[in-house]
Design a protein around this motif. Structure first.
Motif, short mmCIF file in Angstrom:
data_model
loop_
_atom_site.label_atom_id
_atom_site.label_comp_id
_atom_site.label_asym_id
_atom_site.label_seq_id
_atom_site.Cartn_x
_atom_site.Cartn_y
_atom_site.Cartn_z
N ARG A 360 -8.63 30.23 -2.86
CA ARG A 360 -9.13 29.43 -3.97
C ARG A 360 -8.29 29.64 -5.23
NH1 ARG A 360 -12.69 30.29 -0.39
NH2 ARG A 360 -14.68 29.18 -0.16
N TYR A 361 -7.91 30.88 -5.47
CA TYR A 361 -7.08 31.18 -6.63
C TYR A 361 -5.78 30.38 -6.58
CZ TYR A 361 -3.22 33.48 -9.00
OH TYR A 361 -2.09 33.71 -9.75
N GLU A 362 -5.11 30.40 -5.46
CA GLU A 362 -3.81 29.72 -5.36
C GLU A 362 -3.94 28.22 -5.57
OE1 GLU A 362 -1.61 32.98 -2.42
OE2 GLU A 362 -2.59 31.22 -1.52
N ILE A 363 -5.03 27.67 -5.06
CA ILE A 363 -5.21 26.22 -5.23
C ILE A 363 -5.56 25.87 -6.67
CG2 ILE A 363 -6.66 24.25 -4.56
CD1 ILE A 363 -6.77 25.45 -1.72
N GLU A 364 -6.49 26.61 -7.26
CA GLU A 364 -6.92 26.23 -8.62
C GLU A 364 -5.81 26.50 -9.64
OE1 GLU A 364 -10.63 28.24 -9.62
OE2 GLU A 364 -9.61 30.11 -10.16
N ARG A 365 -5.02 27.51 -9.41
CA ARG A 365 -3.88 27.77 -10.28
C ARG A 365 -2.92 26.58 -10.29
NH1 ARG A 365 -0.14 31.73 -7.42
NH2 ARG A 365 0.07 29.78 -6.27
N ASP A 366 -2.55 26.15 -9.08
CA ASP A 366 -1.59 25.04 -8.99
C ASP A 366 -2.19 23.73 -9.51
OD1 ASP A 366 0.08 26.90 -8.01
OD2 ASP A 366 0.09 26.17 -5.93
N LEU A 367 -3.49 23.59 -9.32
CA LEU A 367 -4.17 22.37 -9.77
C LEU A 367 -4.18 22.31 -11.30
CD1 LEU A 367 -5.66 19.99 -8.44
CD2 LEU A 367 -7.77 21.32 -8.60
N MET A 368 -4.47 23.42 -11.95
CA MET A 368 -4.53 23.43 -13.41
C MET A 368 -3.13 23.30 -14.02
SD MET A 368 -7.54 23.34 -14.66
CE MET A 368 -7.90 22.25 -13.28
N ASN A 369 -2.16 23.89 -13.34
CA ASN A 369 -0.79 23.84 -13.88
C ASN A 369 -0.07 22.54 -13.52
OD1 ASN A 369 -1.05 26.29 -15.14
ND2 ASN A 369 -0.17 27.46 -13.42
N GLY A 370 -0.74 21.66 -12.79
CA GLY A 370 -0.17 20.35 -12.49
C GLY A 370 0.81 20.36 -11.32
N ALA A 371 0.88 21.46 -10.56
CA ALA A 371 1.80 21.52 -9.42
C ALA A 371 1.27 20.73 -8.23
CB ALA A 371 2.04 22.98 -9.02
N ILE A 372 -0.03 20.55 -8.17
CA ILE A 372 -0.63 19.74 -7.10
C ILE A 372 -1.66 18.81 -7.72
CG2 ILE A 372 -0.30 21.50 -5.31
CD1 ILE A 372 -3.32 22.17 -5.64
N GLU A 373 -2.12 17.85 -6.90
CA GLU A 373 -3.15 16.91 -7.37
C GLU A 373 -4.46 17.16 -6.62
OE1 GLU A 373 -2.86 15.02 -9.98
OE2 GLU A 373 -0.77 15.69 -10.22
N TYR A 374 -5.54 16.67 -7.19
CA TYR A 374 -6.87 16.89 -6.57
C TYR A 374 -6.88 16.43 -5.12
CZ TYR A 374 -8.00 11.93 -6.74
OH TYR A 374 -8.02 10.59 -6.51
N ARG A 375 -6.12 15.34 -4.80
CA ARG A 375 -6.17 14.81 -3.44
C ARG A 375 -5.42 15.68 -2.44
NH1 ARG A 375 -2.35 11.74 -6.11
NH2 ARG A 375 -3.91 10.35 -7.01
N ASP A 376 -4.63 16.62 -2.93
CA ASP A 376 -3.89 17.52 -2.03
C ASP A 376 -4.75 18.68 -1.53
OD1 ASP A 376 -1.64 15.99 -2.70
OD2 ASP A 376 -1.13 17.31 -4.40
N VAL A 377 -5.91 18.86 -2.15
CA VAL A 377 -6.66 20.09 -1.91
C VAL A 377 -7.11 20.29 -0.46
CG1 VAL A 377 -8.79 21.33 -2.54
CG2 VAL A 377 -7.29 20.42 -4.34
N PRO A 378 -7.69 19.25 0.21
CA PRO A 378 -8.16 19.49 1.58
C PRO A 378 -7.05 19.99 2.51
CG PRO A 378 -9.04 17.43 0.75
CD PRO A 378 -8.04 17.89 -0.25
N GLU A 379 -5.88 19.40 2.39
CA GLU A 379 -4.80 19.81 3.29
C GLU A 379 -4.34 21.24 3.00
OE1 GLU A 379 -1.59 16.91 3.57
OE2 GLU A 379 -0.41 18.51 4.53
N LEU A 380 -4.21 21.55 1.71
CA LEU A 380 -3.83 22.91 1.34
C LEU A 380 -4.86 23.92 1.82
CD1 LEU A 380 -2.49 22.39 -2.27
CD2 LEU A 380 -1.27 23.53 -0.39
N TRP A 381 -6.12 23.55 1.67
CA TRP A 381 -7.21 24.43 2.11
C TRP A 381 -7.05 24.73 3.59
CZ3 TRP A 381 -11.47 25.77 -1.18
CH2 TRP A 381 -12.44 26.54 -0.55
#
Lengths: 493, 493
Positions: A360-381
């Motif tokens: 969760r940390y790795e995903i939310e970090r990248d999400l807040m910093n703009g490295a990924i988009e909300y729609r990328d989350v399921p695949e990253l998870w």
């Protein structure tokens, strides 16, 4: 009155309203009948508007400026630093953004409750996109005000002083040994048999048992209570700490350890420095340090085999279950140390829990910093669950990225606290053992030396020191993953 | 927004803070551990300062002036009248007097707790002199603002519209027949034997019984709770009414009827008009009307022999006491209608209770109007107890004029509400019986027609009508003592 003391008086006045909020919040979860919800929500909203107005009074900026010029003691400087941090965090966002995020978050969270059941990622994403967007705006404003990266600025709300850089270092360490350790432990435990509690454990007996365990852990009943709520929590105020649990009459294991956990939170609150009550100096250091105390109680004491002997003895008495193999010490020890790779964080055991948090940390970090988009989350998870726990969540959103409430209202930056807490707890225990015979204390049932150490090193310090200073003073070094690994390896291998 | 609606919005905002005060006040009495008291007192004080500030905002005077010029519906005019009454009462006193009275009252009440035990009139009088002096100043200011006599101005706080003239008329009527009626009843009861409950009635069973009786009385558990406190009361807010009781495991009689009484208060609160929630129009009409509802439940329903049959049946079940003569219907009926001339008001039965209240009314009226001095009170008390109940309190202050808490902090004007309530209740019952077969309803256990009448005539009216109007609409006439006498004579002779 000088500016510093005006700030202190102002803070104490605000803390009175936080007191009312804490008690009515507890009441809402533990006492209030459903029909009271609407009027209560209005009353709480009016209270929060009032607190917000107090925080935004125009004279505060000048007082802070003046106080920073004044000659203050070291403790006063600490109190001032924390007051200012709280004030800046509370006032830096434009009112319109606070309101927009609150509305978007409430909508997303509300819909999520049904969408999660229905595994409806598309529906969820439609609301969540806005929450992520507004949270990024928030992160950006906080970043500009603090000179941090967007994610680190969010992290600072819960974990002052923490940074992605430090977290990456700690969590990469954990990732380097955890997956293999989990596999070894699973192999070892595959041959063990455990007798599951299956029966009728009446709430009244569970409560009486819980109260006895709280006594063993020296919960101060003159300054607190135990009650019930759907989601267990520790609330109230330091002079009156309210912990809750949830009973399930078919088993007692979870609720009992839940009480141990919340008692750790409670004793921290009860042990905060009274001379700084009502000011930021008298508050808990951070969410991670708070969690370190609940996890110290749960993981370092509660699941220690010597402590489980006490639990076995007391539980046998309260359920009048002599000769019942469920309550045999060894069986309870196995129950309380079973490891399983699974999907749901809140049900995870001590060993797999960090994997859930790091993901969760790795995903939310990248999400807040703009490295990924909300729609990328399921695949990253899905990828990360494969990597860390060997499980696929492809298409399984409800047991994947839709399982937690935290992101629904935009509380990005909270998750790391859980694993930081576990790591701090292990490091505290290792340091404590240099001067305290912990096993003897647990064995004897008189844990005073353990609590005295925690009180002296952590509880009584409130927020007077930065987290790194606090931990260094207590353990001789800043946080590292060594003691956590040692603890897990020793307990599970 | 026009002035009227600005006043309504302002009132609703204040009512949100009253909500928090009510819930935290209930918590203080029913939940809070002792160690929480100091911080709670500070939080409550800050809350009351905030409410006071909201009440004293300078724009209110202008809004009231404008609203009084506006064209308003009849209901709006009522709401405005009640808002203005509350505002005037809250703001008419100078801050210095409020503070002085609060300090003197707190000192007197605190010392009284020990002085009462020690029968120490001299010590009490030394503090009380100041309370009486400041209360007279208050009464004087309120009198000037309202054009009433000093005592009537105090009465108006609790019983708007009431006057000494009307009370003298009512109470002189009661005095003309009550002492003789009491003597007749005592003679009649002298031959009756009653079996007193002596045993072990566990709190858990008493509570389960109480909840069943509350169900029979249609307490809405979606909008309220039953808990325990040292002094039973009805608190909370209309959407979430909190009643309390106190259990004594050696008997169940008092607590059970206490629950019936508080349920009456609670159903009035639960039945207040929701469309006026948060404004004075949605509040209870007066203390006397509030007491009329608790006493309707206790005296008109609860002690009705037909209702006691239900209590006997339910109590027998809950205490598993089949064939126990304590629970025989006739025995319970006798237990709940025993009359005794005695010293203490709070322990008094239905028949002697008015004598206690009239005595207090006459003394506090003369004290506020300056016809007597604080030092005259013990002798007057003794005289009146001799006249009304044939008991001497010469030198017996603790069972005489020092027995009640009300006067210690200067709450002069409250006592009449109790007997007004009893008289209203009897008059309501007489009126209800013209259209409702009350005995049939009670006998059947479905009291819906009774509650529908109360809801329609009293509860749903809130404060939209003056008390006299409300009572006239409900019963066809204003309050008189006739129905009270009829009720007591029928029940006890």
């Amino acid at each position: 009155m000088d500016a510093y003391h005006q700030l202190v008086e102002h803070a104490k006045n605000i803390s009175n309203f936080h007191h009312l909020s804490a008690i009515c919040g507890w009441d809402q979860a533990a006492m209030m009948p459903n029909g009271g919800a609407e009027a209560r929500a209005q009353a709480m909203a009016a209270l929060h508007v009032h607190i917000h107005q107090l925080m935004n009074q125009p004279q505060l900026a000048e007082w802070f400026e003046q106080a920073e010029q004044a000659s203050l003691s070291a403790d006063q400087q600490s109190v001032l630093r924390e007051m200012k941090r709280g004030w800046q965090q509370a006032t830096v966002l434009p009112e319109s953004l606070v309101q927009a995020k609150s509305i978007a978050g409430a909508r997303c969270e509300h819909a999520w409750r049904a969408q999660r059941q229905e595994n409806d990622w598309t529906g969820f994403a439609a609301n969540w996109e806005e929450v992520v967007k507004l949270s990024r705006e928030e992160a950006q404003i906080r970043a500009e005000a603090t000179g941090k990266t967007p994610y680190d600025a969010m992290l600072d709300i819960y974990e002052p002083g923490a940074s992605s850089e430090a977290l990456d270092h700690l969590f990469n360490d954990v990732k380097s040994w955890l997956p293999e350790l989990i596999n070894h432990v699973l192999e070892k435990q595959s041959g063990e048999s455990v007798i599951m509690p299956q029966g009728n454990y009446p709430c009244a007996n569970q409560k009486a048992l819980g109260l006895d365990v709280m006594k063993l852990l020296r919960f101060d009943f003159n300054h607190g209570r135990l009650d019930e709520s759907v989601h267990p929590f520790c609330g109230g105020v330091p002079s009156d700490v309210r912990i809750t649990t949830r009973y399930n009459e078919t088993e007692f294991v979870q609720s009992l350890m839940g009480i141990v956990h919340e008692t750790g939170h409670a004793r921290y609150e009860q042990g905060l420095p009274k001379s700084y009550a009502g000011t930021a100096g008298g508050e808990a250091r951070s969410m991670g340090i708070h969690e370190s105390q609940s996890l110290f109680f749960e993981m370092q004491i509660g699941r220690n085999p010597l402590f489980i002997s006490h639990l076995a003895r007391l539980a046998t008495q309260h359920f009048n279950a002599h000769n019942d193999p469920v309550f045999a010490v060894e069986n309870l020890q196995r129950l309380y140390s079973r490891v399983k790779k699974d999907f749901i964080r809140v049900d995870a055991d001590e060993l797999t829990y960090p994997a859930h948090v790091i993901l969760r940390y790795e995903i939310e970090r990248d999400l807040m910093n703009g490295a990924i988009e909300y729609r990328d989350v399921p695949e990253l998870w899905d990828q990360k669950m494969q990597d860390y726990l060997g499980l696929s969540t492809q298409g399984n959103y409800r047991q994947g990225c839709m399982q937690d409430i935290h992101w629904t209202d935009g509380s990005f930056g909270y998750f790391p606290s859980y694993t930081l807490g576990a790591m701090y707890a292990a490091q505290f225990m290792a340091a404590m053992k240099k001067t305290v015979n912990v096993d003897d204390a647990i064995r004897s049932g008189d844990l005073t030396p353990v609590f005295d150490w925690l009180s002296e090193k952590i509880w009584s310090k409130g927020s007077l020191f930065l987290t790194d200073e606090l931990v260094k003073q207590a353990t001789g070094e800043t946080l590292n993953a060594y003691y956590f690994k040692e603890h897990l390896t020793t307990r599970y291998l």
